[in-house]
Design an enzyme around this catalytic site. Sequence first.
Site, PDB file in Angstrom:
ATOM      1  N   GLU A  67       0.805  -1.220   0.000  1.00 20.99           N
ATOM      2  CA  GLU A  67       0.000   0.000   0.000  1.00 20.99           C
ATOM      3  C   GLU A  67       0.841   1.275   0.000  1.00 20.99           C
ATOM      4  OE1 GLU A  67      -2.664  -3.287   1.160  1.00 20.99           O
ATOM      5  OE2 GLU A  67      -0.632  -2.693   1.774  1.00 20.99           O
ATOM      6  N   HIS A 135      -9.047  -5.944   9.273  1.00 18.83           N
ATOM      7  CA  HIS A 135      -9.735  -5.716   8.006  1.00 18.83           C
ATOM      8  C   HIS A 135     -11.125  -5.105   8.231  1.00 18.83           C
ATOM      9  CE1 HIS A 135      -6.726  -8.773   7.045  1.00 18.83           C
ATOM     10  NE2 HIS A 135      -6.818  -8.414   5.779  1.00 18.83           N
TER      11      HIS A 135
END
Length: 338
Positions: A67, A135
């Site tokens: 990311e 998550h």
Amino acid sequence: MSAEPAASERLFFREAIARALGEAMARDDRVILLGQDVGAYGGSYREFVGLQARFGPARVRDMPVAEAAMVGVGVGAAAAGLRPLVSITYMDFLMLGLDPLVNYGAKLRFKTGGQLRAPLVVKTTAGAKGQGVAHSQSIEAWLMGVPGLRVVAPSTPADADGLLAAALQADGPVVFIDHKRLFPMAGDVPRAAPPLPFDRAAIRKPGRDLSIVTHSYMVRVAEAAAAMQAGEGIAAEIVDQRSLAPLDIATVAASVARTGALLTVEEGQTTCGVGAEVAWRVRERFGDVRVARLGALPVPVSSNPVLEAACLPDAHAVAVAVRRLLDAKPTNDAEWRR
């Protein structure tokens, strides 16, 4: 004579995202898409289906699961004159990209005296849906105080279309936050509506007794709570913030002026949360007004569905908070999770 085309079309939330991005890519060759599984797979939530086939792998690029690298490449591409959308599948992992986003993308215009800008969109997905501690987080409040960064969180397909269109035309970085539980939602999306402005909240339901101020999936939760309490004679006004940075405090304040009470609802933590900022800004304007905040319990989100549900606001929790707030004295400040 052929029939006139409909003024709107029925789209799922994920389809509204694909439409807005596809229209921007067709209009402007500088718009590109970067991220994990955005190409042949069509996005982790199927929100980019058909875009690689339409625009090719040079403009719809699958990236490694890194990311920080994704956001860094996006910032660099934006500084070089492109208009990238970087897709981060889970908001939890946007943390890895905060350095390039906050220290470079959001500050590029200031660092270069206006010579360079970063017209970048970082699309990321918040919320809990059975995927566990790393998550499931909703950390949009972390981003609200970053100078140079806009933050939006639509709750309807029409707003997803309009706010993404605006983000893709902006001259600085925008974080576009969607929610796992909103992707299956369908709604009417205007075919030729202009982009939505960043600083406009929406009244989703008028009411007289209190103002519920919220955003993203919690708008649906607040609507369910209001429907439950309508039979009790409680008429809540629901304000969908849509834009978190900048905040539309004027619409919120006008609502609270009508109702006399404010309940903020968010899926994230109430400590230093979105509701804390909204509540204080309202209190600065009105002084003695009933205010309460509702958010997640201060615990990690479990992958166990029973424990997950226990720590997040639902319609019942909102209804309980509404009753307590309406029964409270005008000087009461409270933070209620259950």
